[in-house]
Design a protein around this motif. Structure first.
Motif, short mmCIF file in Angstrom:
data_model
loop_
_atom_site.label_atom_id
_atom_site.label_comp_id
_atom_site.label_asym_id
_atom_site.label_seq_id
_atom_site.Cartn_x
_atom_site.Cartn_y
_atom_site.Cartn_z
N VAL A 1 0.83 -1.20 0.00
CA VAL A 1 0.00 0.00 0.00
C VAL A 1 0.87 1.26 0.00
CG1 VAL A 1 -1.71 1.33 1.31
CG2 VAL A 1 -1.92 -1.18 1.14
N VAL A 2 0.49 2.22 -0.82
CA VAL A 2 1.17 3.52 -0.87
C VAL A 2 0.15 4.59 -0.48
CG1 VAL A 2 2.46 5.16 -2.30
CG2 VAL A 2 2.65 2.69 -2.74
N ASN A 3 0.42 5.27 0.61
CA ASN A 3 -0.48 6.32 1.09
C ASN A 3 -0.45 7.53 0.17
OD1 ASN A 3 -1.90 8.21 2.87
ND2 ASN A 3 0.14 9.03 3.30
N THR A 4 -1.63 8.04 -0.17
CA THR A 4 -1.72 9.28 -0.94
C THR A 4 -2.54 10.33 -0.19
OG1 THR A 4 -3.65 8.47 -2.18
CG2 THR A 4 -1.47 8.10 -3.16
N ASP A 5 -2.58 10.22 1.13
CA ASP A 5 -3.26 11.22 1.96
C ASP A 5 -2.22 12.22 2.45
OD1 ASP A 5 -6.02 11.48 3.82
OD2 ASP A 5 -4.19 12.35 4.67
N ALA A 6 -2.48 13.50 2.21
CA ALA A 6 -1.50 14.53 2.51
C ALA A 6 -1.15 14.62 3.98
CB ALA A 6 -2.02 15.89 2.03
N MET A 7 -2.07 14.22 4.86
CA MET A 7 -1.85 14.39 6.30
C MET A 7 -1.35 13.13 6.99
SD MET A 7 -2.35 17.53 6.74
CE MET A 7 -3.07 18.89 5.81
N GLN A 8 -1.53 11.97 6.38
CA GLN A 8 -1.08 10.74 7.02
C GLN A 8 0.44 10.56 6.97
OE1 GLN A 8 -3.21 7.13 6.23
NE2 GLN A 8 -5.20 8.04 6.63
N VAL A 9 1.12 11.44 6.24
CA VAL A 9 2.59 11.39 6.25
C VAL A 9 3.15 11.89 7.58
CG1 VAL A 9 2.84 11.65 3.76
CG2 VAL A 9 2.79 13.69 5.20
N TYR A 10 2.32 12.55 8.40
CA TYR A 10 2.82 13.16 9.63
C TYR A 10 2.75 12.20 10.81
CZ TYR A 10 3.03 17.55 7.15
OH TYR A 10 3.36 18.53 6.25
N ARG A 11 3.89 12.03 11.47
CA ARG A 11 3.94 11.22 12.68
C ARG A 11 3.08 11.84 13.77
NH1 ARG A 11 9.07 9.90 10.73
NH2 ARG A 11 9.96 11.92 11.27
N GLY A 12 2.28 10.99 14.41
CA GLY A 12 1.45 11.46 15.51
C GLY A 12 0.07 11.91 15.10
N MET A 13 -0.15 12.17 13.82
CA MET A 13 -1.48 12.55 13.34
C MET A 13 -2.19 11.25 12.95
SD MET A 13 -0.78 16.08 11.19
CE MET A 13 -2.53 16.41 10.91
N ASP A 14 -2.76 10.60 13.94
CA ASP A 14 -3.30 9.26 13.76
C ASP A 14 -4.83 9.24 13.83
OD1 ASP A 14 -0.64 8.41 13.68
OD2 ASP A 14 -0.59 8.06 15.84
N ILE A 15 -5.36 9.69 14.95
CA ILE A 15 -6.82 9.61 15.15
C ILE A 15 -7.55 10.49 14.16
CG2 ILE A 15 -8.69 10.06 16.78
CD1 ILE A 15 -6.69 9.46 19.05
N GLY A 16 -7.12 11.72 14.02
CA GLY A 16 -7.83 12.68 13.17
C GLY A 16 -7.69 12.44 11.69
#
Length: 303
Positions: free
Chosen positions: A32-47
């Motif tokens: 799987v390759v993530n293409t969500d702009a915000m999921q690249v950030y460590r710690g931004m999990d729940i939101g």
């Protein structure tokens, strides 16, 4: 050129893209390759509804948790990162399965897209104006100059509004004229869309948002504020995080934040579909079709 297919799963937020990505990656022996702009950030999990490691079925995931929240990120950078991952996977005959909610990012990865240049003086002037008058005022100007671009850029995303106005000023052409054209970089590409009616989707969005707050979004944001979230030019724009920061600042109640997040997420889902609904290359699969995995695999194997 590799004949290993590139598979991209698109569709509105909360439609079930993640589950389909896991099913397809498992069936194809892919990753799987993530293409969500915000999921690249460590710690931004729940939101961001990031899939916990324990729920990834042992399937490798790429472009998750690669940046700190204070780090900026552009579409051009993401394009380079993702295309690099895709090339590495295909070099070992592994199918990349792209999934995420950032429509522009997905299109920039899959399609022919050259980024317009930049002018530091114009950018600085527009950013100063953004500080003075705010994103809604500049977004109103963009709507007058380039309605299609304004439709695809959220009201509060001042950074992207500034970029669109900059491109219009330095090129003399609409920003929308510089968006990706519908031509794949590699012909062995397939897009699968998760189709879901709005009257089904909207309650799912409301449920997801409430669960995020129930599961500790405020605590997550409070921790991230200590890591520079508020100063970030990218991560601080994430839907839900803005509203949670307002709660922590005493500017709104939790119930108000939930409602505003639901409304913003619904608007985001509509903007996502503005990107995808007229793309004839997408094969749409009903979100509740019990045979959707088999149908998807048929499409992939015939690409």
């Amino acid at each position: 050129m590799s004949r290993t297919p590139i598979v991209a799963i698109v569709g509105p937020t909360a439609s079930g893209k993640t589950a389909l990505s896991l099913d397809l990656a498992q069936a194809l022996g892919g990753e799987v390759v993530n293409t969500d702009a915000m999921q690249v950030y460590r710690g931004m999990d729940i939101g961001t509804a990031k899939l916990p490691l324990a729920e990834r079925r042992g399937i490798p995931h790429h472009l998750l948790d690669t940046l700190e929240v204070r780090d900026p990120a552009t579409v051009a950078e993401f394009q380079g990162w993702a295309r690099g991952v895709i090339a590495e996977l295909r070099a070992r005959d592994t199918t990349p399965v792209l999934v995420g909610g950032s429509a522009l990012y997905t299109r920039a990865i899959l399609d022919r897209f050259e980024f317009p240049g930049t002018d530091p003086a114009v950018r600085a002037r527009l950013e100063a104006e953004l500080e003075q008058v705010g994103s809604p005022a500049l977004h109103a100007r963009l709507r007058e100059l380039d309605p299609p671009a304004a439709e695809r850029i959220e009201l509060e995303n001042g950074r992207r509004v500034v970029r669109a106005l900059e491109v219009i000023e330095i090129t003399g052409a609409p920003f929308s004229a510089h968006l990706p054209v519908e031509e794949y970089v590699d012909p062995h590409t397939v897009q699968l869309g998760v189709a879901i009616d709005r009257d089904v989707l909207e309650p799912r969005i409301a449920l997801r948002v409430r669960q995020m707050f129930d599961e500790g979004l405020l605590d997550e944001v409070e921790r991230l504020l200590g890591e520079g979230l508020a100063e970030s030019r990218t991560a601080s724009l994430a839907i839900g995080y803005r509203q949670a920061m307002a709660v922590l600042a005493g500017e709104m109640t939790v119930d108000e934040a939930i409602e505003k997040t639901v409304v913003a997420t619904r608007r985001f889902a509509r903007r996502q579909m503005a990107w995808w609904r007229n793309d004839p290359r997408i094969t749409w699969l009903a979100y509740d079709d019990p045979d959707r995995v088999a149908r998807a695999l048929d499409v992939v194997r015939n690409v």
